[in-house]
Design a protein around this motif. Structure first.
Motif, PDB file in Angstrom:
ATOM      1  N   THR A 135       0.840  -1.198   0.000  1.00  0.00           N
ATOM      2  CA  THR A 135       0.000   0.000   0.000  1.00  0.00           C
ATOM      3  C   THR A 135       0.868   1.238   0.000  1.00  0.00           C
ATOM      4  N   GLY A 136       1.926   1.219   0.793  1.00  0.00           N
ATOM      5  CA  GLY A 136       2.865   2.346   0.817  1.00  0.00           C
ATOM      6  C   GLY A 136       3.557   2.526  -0.525  1.00  0.00           C
ATOM      7  N   LYS A 139       1.112   4.135  -3.047  1.00  0.00           N
ATOM      8  CA  LYS A 139       0.843   5.539  -2.762  1.00  0.00           C
ATOM      9  C   LYS A 139       2.038   6.427  -3.108  1.00  0.00           C
ATOM     10  N   THR A 140       3.224   5.833  -3.197  1.00  0.00           N
ATOM     11  CA  THR A 140       4.425   6.612  -3.461  1.00  0.00           C
ATOM     12  C   THR A 140       4.520   7.025  -4.905  1.00  0.00           C
TER      13      THR A 140
END
Length: 140
Positions: A135-136, A139-140
């Motif tokens: 998820t990180g 989103k990056t």
């Protein structure tokens, strides 16, 4: 996990020999020889060629005609070369004699704790941590 996501995240999944009939997405290991007007043409022969069915990497109509064939079977594949093909073959009809040596398919791994361990991502030891990590990344 869908196949496209799996390929992007994992790279190419392992490939296993498959017993059955050729289906879209399979990799058919084939021998082939092409003929125009009954005469073999230069560049129209291959041995042990790994063709992914449905990839569109061969002449239009070729791959589709291999669907349903089994290992060690032969099939004649009839195609018409595209207009924008090499001059000697452009718009000509051809017959390819094809032999299927083996059928393989990509197999995505089971998503479990062993899978997470095999990824060897620092700080990621569980499925939950993997989800958070991904998820990180998204989103990056």
């Amino acid at each position: 996990m869908n196949d496209k996501w799996g390929r992007n995240f994992l790279g190419t999944p392992p490939i296993n020999v498959f017993r059955g009939k050729v289906e879209n997405g399979n990799i058919a290991n084939i021998d082939f020889e092409g003929f125009v007007d009954g005469v073999a043409f230069e560049g129209g022969k291959g041995e042990s060629y790994p063709l992914e069915i449905g990839s569109g990497s061969f002449i239009p109509g070729f791959e589709e005609q291999l669907v349903g064939i089994k290992t060690n079977e032969d099939r004649d594949v009839n195609i018409k070369f595209p207009e924008n093909y090499v001059a000697d073959l452009s718009n000509k009809e051809a017959k390819f004699e094809v032999h299927v040596n083996a059928i393989k398919r990509r197999v995505l791994p089971e998503i479990n704790e062993d899978f997470v361990a095999d990824l060897d991502i620092e700080g990621v030891d569980t499925l939950e941590q993997l989800k958070e990590h991904l998820t990180g990344q998204i989103k990056t």
